[in-house]
Design a protein around this motif. Sequence first.
Motif, mmCIF file in Angstrom:
data_model
loop_
_atom_site.group_PDB
_atom_site.id
_atom_site.type_symbol
_atom_site.label_atom_id
_atom_site.label_comp_id
_atom_site.label_asym_id
_atom_site.label_seq_id
_atom_site.Cartn_x
_atom_site.Cartn_y
_atom_site.Cartn_z
ATOM 1 N N THR A 101 0.877 -1.166 0.038
ATOM 2 C CA THR A 101 -0.167 0.091 -0.103
ATOM 3 C C THR A 101 0.788 1.223 0.060
ATOM 4 O OG1 THR A 101 -1.946 1.041 0.947
ATOM 5 C CG2 THR A 101 -0.113 0.190 2.483
ATOM 6 N N VAL A 102 0.291 2.421 -0.214
ATOM 7 C CA VAL A 102 0.958 3.712 -0.192
ATOM 8 C C VAL A 102 0.782 4.235 1.398
ATOM 9 C CG1 VAL A 102 1.174 5.815 -0.986
ATOM 10 C CG2 VAL A 102 0.564 4.019 -2.529
ATOM 11 N N HIS A 103 1.576 4.383 1.923
ATOM 12 C CA HIS A 103 1.685 4.794 3.338
ATOM 13 C C HIS A 103 1.413 6.404 3.088
ATOM 14 C CE1 HIS A 103 2.505 5.527 7.610
ATOM 15 N NE2 HIS A 103 2.944 6.468 7.146
ATOM 16 N N GLN A 104 0.587 6.884 4.162
ATOM 17 C CA GLN A 104 0.379 8.396 4.353
ATOM 18 C C GLN A 104 0.200 8.639 5.891
ATOM 19 O OE1 GLN A 104 -3.167 10.728 3.727
ATOM 20 N NE2 GLN A 104 -4.433 9.084 3.229
ATOM 21 N N PRO A 105 0.875 9.683 6.455
ATOM 22 C CA PRO A 105 1.095 9.895 7.711
ATOM 23 C C PRO A 105 -0.355 10.385 8.164
ATOM 24 C CG PRO A 105 2.192 11.695 6.584
ATOM 25 C CD PRO A 105 1.658 10.715 5.626
ATOM 26 N N ILE A 106 -1.269 9.488 8.440
ATOM 27 C CA ILE A 106 -2.485 10.111 8.669
ATOM 28 C C ILE A 106 -2.763 10.785 10.272
ATOM 29 C CG2 ILE A 106 -4.987 9.458 9.086
ATOM 30 C CD1 ILE A 106 -4.323 7.145 7.319
ATOM 31 N N ARG A 107 -2.179 9.937 11.059
ATOM 32 C CA ARG A 107 -2.111 10.688 12.344
ATOM 33 C C ARG A 107 -1.507 12.360 12.545
ATOM 34 N NH1 ARG A 107 -0.643 5.657 13.965
ATOM 35 N NH2 ARG A 107 -1.762 4.545 15.328
ATOM 36 N N GLN A 108 -0.500 12.099 11.732
ATOM 37 C CA GLN A 108 0.442 13.395 11.839
ATOM 38 C C GLN A 108 -0.451 14.695 10.755
ATOM 39 O OE1 GLN A 108 4.154 13.322 9.832
ATOM 40 N NE2 GLN A 108 4.562 15.564 10.312
ATOM 41 N N LYS A 109 -1.074 14.312 10.191
ATOM 42 C CA LYS A 109 -1.943 15.143 9.098
ATOM 43 C C LYS A 109 -2.659 15.749 10.462
ATOM 44 C CE LYS A 109 -4.215 13.204 5.884
ATOM 45 N NZ LYS A 109 -4.586 12.934 4.521
ATOM 46 N N GLY A 110 -3.462 14.746 11.411
ATOM 47 C CA GLY A 110 -4.275 15.603 12.291
ATOM 48 C C GLY A 110 -3.717 16.398 13.258
ATOM 49 N N ALA A 111 -2.434 15.964 13.596
ATOM 50 C CA ALA A 111 -1.590 16.864 14.656
ATOM 51 C C ALA A 111 -1.114 18.079 14.156
ATOM 52 C CB ALA A 111 -0.462 15.932 15.159
ATOM 53 N N ASP A 112 -0.707 18.011 13.068
ATOM 54 C CA ASP A 112 -0.202 19.429 12.152
ATOM 55 C C ASP A 112 -1.239 20.211 11.860
ATOM 56 O OD1 ASP A 112 2.293 18.310 12.098
ATOM 57 O OD2 ASP A 112 2.137 17.856 10.044
ATOM 58 N N ALA A 113 -2.585 19.672 11.445
ATOM 59 C CA ALA A 113 -3.709 20.448 11.359
ATOM 60 C C ALA A 113 -3.985 21.409 12.820
ATOM 61 C CB ALA A 113 -4.899 19.622 10.864
ATOM 62 N N VAL A 114 -4.016 20.725 13.778
ATOM 63 C CA VAL A 114 -4.248 21.397 15.031
ATOM 64 C C VAL A 114 -3.160 22.468 15.347
ATOM 65 C CG1 VAL A 114 -4.486 20.999 17.637
ATOM 66 C CG2 VAL A 114 -5.674 19.618 16.103
ATOM 67 N N ARG A 115 -2.087 22.167 14.989
ATOM 68 C CA ARG A 115 -0.795 23.124 15.268
ATOM 69 C C ARG A 115 -1.004 24.335 14.580
ATOM 70 N NH1 ARG A 115 3.559 23.249 13.004
ATOM 71 N NH2 ARG A 115 3.290 21.539 11.805
ATOM 72 N N LEU A 116 -1.292 24.161 13.151
ATOM 73 C CA LEU A 116 -1.434 25.175 12.323
ATOM 74 C C LEU A 116 -2.748 26.074 12.965
ATOM 75 C CD1 LEU A 116 0.892 24.764 10.589
ATOM 76 C CD2 LEU A 116 -0.553 23.866 8.743
ATOM 77 N N LEU A 117 -3.604 25.380 13.170
ATOM 78 C CA LEU A 117 -5.053 26.053 13.644
ATOM 79 C C LEU A 117 -4.729 26.904 14.770
ATOM 80 C CD1 LEU A 117 -7.983 26.698 13.207
ATOM 81 C CD2 LEU A 117 -8.415 24.609 14.668
ATOM 82 N N LEU A 118 -3.789 26.119 15.763
ATOM 83 C CA LEU A 118 -3.491 27.069 17.010
ATOM 84 C C LEU A 118 -2.861 28.491 16.744
ATOM 85 C CD1 LEU A 118 -5.339 25.220 18.399
ATOM 86 C CD2 LEU A 118 -3.809 25.505 20.516
ATOM 87 N N ALA A 119 -1.795 28.042 15.695
ATOM 88 C CA ALA A 119 -1.234 29.252 15.500
ATOM 89 C C ALA A 119 -2.136 30.415 15.163
ATOM 90 C CB ALA A 119 -0.225 28.940 14.090
ATOM 91 N N GLU A 120 -3.169 30.077 14.343
ATOM 92 C CA GLU A 120 -3.997 31.169 13.989
ATOM 93 C C GLU A 120 -4.780 31.699 14.929
ATOM 94 O OE1 GLU A 120 -6.310 30.287 10.641
ATOM 95 O OE2 GLU A 120 -7.530 32.229 10.583
ATOM 96 N N VAL A 121 -5.365 30.699 15.780
ATOM 97 C CA VAL A 121 -6.334 31.318 17.004
ATOM 98 C C VAL A 121 -5.459 32.058 17.995
ATOM 99 C CG1 VAL A 121 -7.539 30.206 18.990
ATOM 100 C CG2 VAL A 121 -7.719 28.942 16.776
ATOM 101 N N GLU A 122 -4.418 31.737 18.304
ATOM 102 C CA GLU A 122 -3.653 32.245 19.143
ATOM 103 C C GLU A 122 -2.946 33.399 19.051
ATOM 104 O OE1 GLU A 122 -1.770 29.420 21.650
ATOM 105 O OE2 GLU A 122 -3.445 28.654 22.590
ATOM 106 N N GLN A 123 -2.533 33.627 17.924
ATOM 107 C CA GLN A 123 -1.899 35.002 17.463
ATOM 108 C C GLN A 123 -2.439 35.648 16.393
ATOM 109 O OE1 GLN A 123 1.937 34.119 15.885
ATOM 110 N NE2 GLN A 123 1.703 31.985 16.102
ATOM 111 N N ARG A 124 -3.735 35.950 16.476
ATOM 112 C CA ARG A 124 -4.555 36.685 15.299
ATOM 113 C C ARG A 124 -3.872 37.549 14.282
ATOM 114 N NH1 ARG A 124 -9.045 36.646 14.216
ATOM 115 N NH2 ARG A 124 -10.204 34.523 13.913
ATOM 116 N N GLU A 125 -2.705 37.980 15.108
ATOM 117 C CA GLU A 125 -2.058 39.308 14.374
ATOM 118 C C GLU A 125 -1.072 38.854 13.311
ATOM 119 O OE1 GLU A 125 -4.094 41.547 15.826
ATOM 120 O OE2 GLU A 125 -4.253 40.089 17.487
ATOM 121 N N ALA A 126 -0.067 38.562 13.795
ATOM 122 C CA ALA A 126 1.191 38.342 12.743
ATOM 123 C C ALA A 126 0.939 36.847 11.963
ATOM 124 C CB ALA A 126 2.540 38.268 13.536
ATOM 125 N N TYR A 127 -0.251 36.466 12.099
ATOM 126 C CA TYR A 127 -0.352 35.142 11.390
ATOM 127 C C TYR A 127 -0.205 35.138 9.805
ATOM 128 C CZ TYR A 127 -3.174 31.198 9.764
ATOM 129 O OH TYR A 127 -3.440 30.021 9.027
#
Lengths: 340, 340
Positions: free
Chosen positions: B283-309
């Motif tokens: 099969t073709v491996h894709q980092p599914i868990r990491q996709k989820g974790a990265d998405a949250v990380r990116l989202l929080l960057a936006e949520v918590e530092q609205r300005e220089a985002y």
Amino acid sequence: MSKTAVSFAFNSPERLSAETAVRIREVADTLGYRPNPVARMLTQRQTMTLGVLTPQALAVIFSNPFFALFSEGVAHAAEDLGYELHFISPLHGSLALAMGRATVDGVVAIGLSADHPEVGQIRGAGLPMVLVDSDDLPEHSSVMVDDEAGARAAAEHVLGLGHRDVLIIAVEGPESPTGQPQRQGVTERRLRGYQAALDAAGISLRSDHIVAGRASIEGGASAFQRAWAAGTRPTAVLAMSDAMAIGAMRVAREQGLRIPDDMSVVGFDDIDLAAHVDPPLTTVHQPIRQKGADAVRLLLAEVEQREAYRPEHLRLETRLIVRGSTGPAPRERQEVTGAT
Amino acid sequence: MSKTAVSFAFNSPERLSAETAVRIREVADTLGYRPNPVARMLTQRQTMTLGVLTPQALAVIFSNPFFALFSEGVAHAAEDLGYELHFISPLHGSLALAMGRATVDGVVAIGLSADHPEVGQIRGAGLPMVLVDSDDLPEHSSVMVDDEAGARAAAEHVLGLGHRDVLIIAVEGPESPTGQPQRQGVTERRLRGYQAALDAAGISLRSDHIVAGRASIEGGASAFQRAWAAGTRPTAVLAMSDAMAIGAMRVAREQGLRIPDDMSVVGFDDIDLAAHVDPPLTTVHQPIRQKGADAVRLLLAEVEQREAYRPEHLRLETRLIVRGSTGPAPRERQEVTGAT
DNA sequence: GTGAAAGCGCTAACAG
DNA sequence: CTGTTAGCGCTTTCAC
């Protein structure tokens, strides 16, 4: 156009001229306005959200087939009834903290014994709650399964096949976190069932023939491994969860045992995977999805009709599913075991 | 003892005499009082909750291994960062309605194409959002995977084994609900990858050698069944999800085919199950868990530092995992196929 | 059919 | 260190 008008436009458009209502919504759309759901919750004094309280990290829920199945039942019922779902799991290690944040109208608690501090906290706060796989608290509805009868049936099955040397793989007590939402209560009830069948057959269970581990494939594997290393050579294994049974089978196979010819294995739960491993697992079926759905149904009865509410205590049936992992006790092995 | 004192006792105990603070909390405990979290959210103007927007019913999330893995990643990251998680799935059939109720500080949208109306709604409302497995929108962070390269690698693999007659099992388009959060975009990208490899090998793909179904075991089974019934006799199958590949293998076996001797099968995703079916799935491996974790990380960057985002666009790697379900193209079968 | 005003339960300036 | 006060954004009687 006042606040009232806007509110009406969203909540009771019929109280506005159709024209105004439409216009308001259009403007709202243009402005990207949406009524603040938090403020709404505050005035309405209800959140339209149900909480699922679990002693586990959220991340394990998704990797635990038992929990996934239960959540499926909960989610299905909640969605049907128009409620949102909020999973409440320990925040920074504290369930109480997470509970403090939770904006919910009621809670389904799974795998928390009735004397768990958070349970007390919720009861004190007067929040509607139903207990699943816990103990019966008179003031709260509860859902459980006849664990004892199920375990007894499993034990009777292998006994009927001539097995006399049985290893029990139990779920770890609450001291160490278990991989599955089953705690003391459930473990005890199942143990009682096994024991009853063995007693009836006049077989005494040696204490080193009970091992425990986390309720996961790995947990089952290492528990069996430990017993094996200690020289235990059972002809049958009774595991308290399918995952553990599967783990035990893997290790057994690695030791050169053929299942069921050399050793029989019985699981508990009947998760989807059970039917698809090789050999298919004999196990005790319990209606996991339905437990979730029933819990929500009971919870909503309390949430929505606070007054005339009477707690209900459901006890669902289990039933033995005989598949390929169990067979007659091997003659020679019995002798070998006798020599151990 | 005023409201303020109580508030302090819960939020900033250091601003109170230790004694008073303790006393207040004791009284609160006795009374079963807890600060109303909704009111708290309202004044603080943040919910400490992240939303996961899915086009699927919540109940299917728990039965879909891809989604479960993704949620695991999301949950893990969110918990680490002290955020609650709220799954937003269609309410009474409407995602927009559910979105209206959702008390969240930001949203991770998975499997929703960028032109999905709810995506527009959220953008309009100015709610932070990150898109996963969607298209790139300049103002929003996104996470995706190099589907095209992965698919190409899969196709090149079977081509390299001498296969010339390939059946592609695709995920159904957005018209019909798919069992997995992958839509047009993903399907198209993977198809492009397969196609590119075939083109490079000078093989033209007949249109009846692409079938589609829901991204589940059953979906894969019935899609393959359909192709088989139509007389298609490929020597290799490229499926766009592991679940579909497993379904196809099951049907193939029922037709008397041995895998990989008579037919090779390649999946996509590399869910846990893939390594444990028989034969283990290439099969073709894709980092599914990491996709989820990265998405949250990116989202929080936006949520918590609205300005220089500044939005970020992540493209994660895929890689081919060769296991037992693929092998050299069978000589005779190739001839048989030629005669079809 | 529409607007004014009170209040949901809490937090956070600001005085005392 | 503690109390007073003014909102947070919405819903909802109650007049107009």
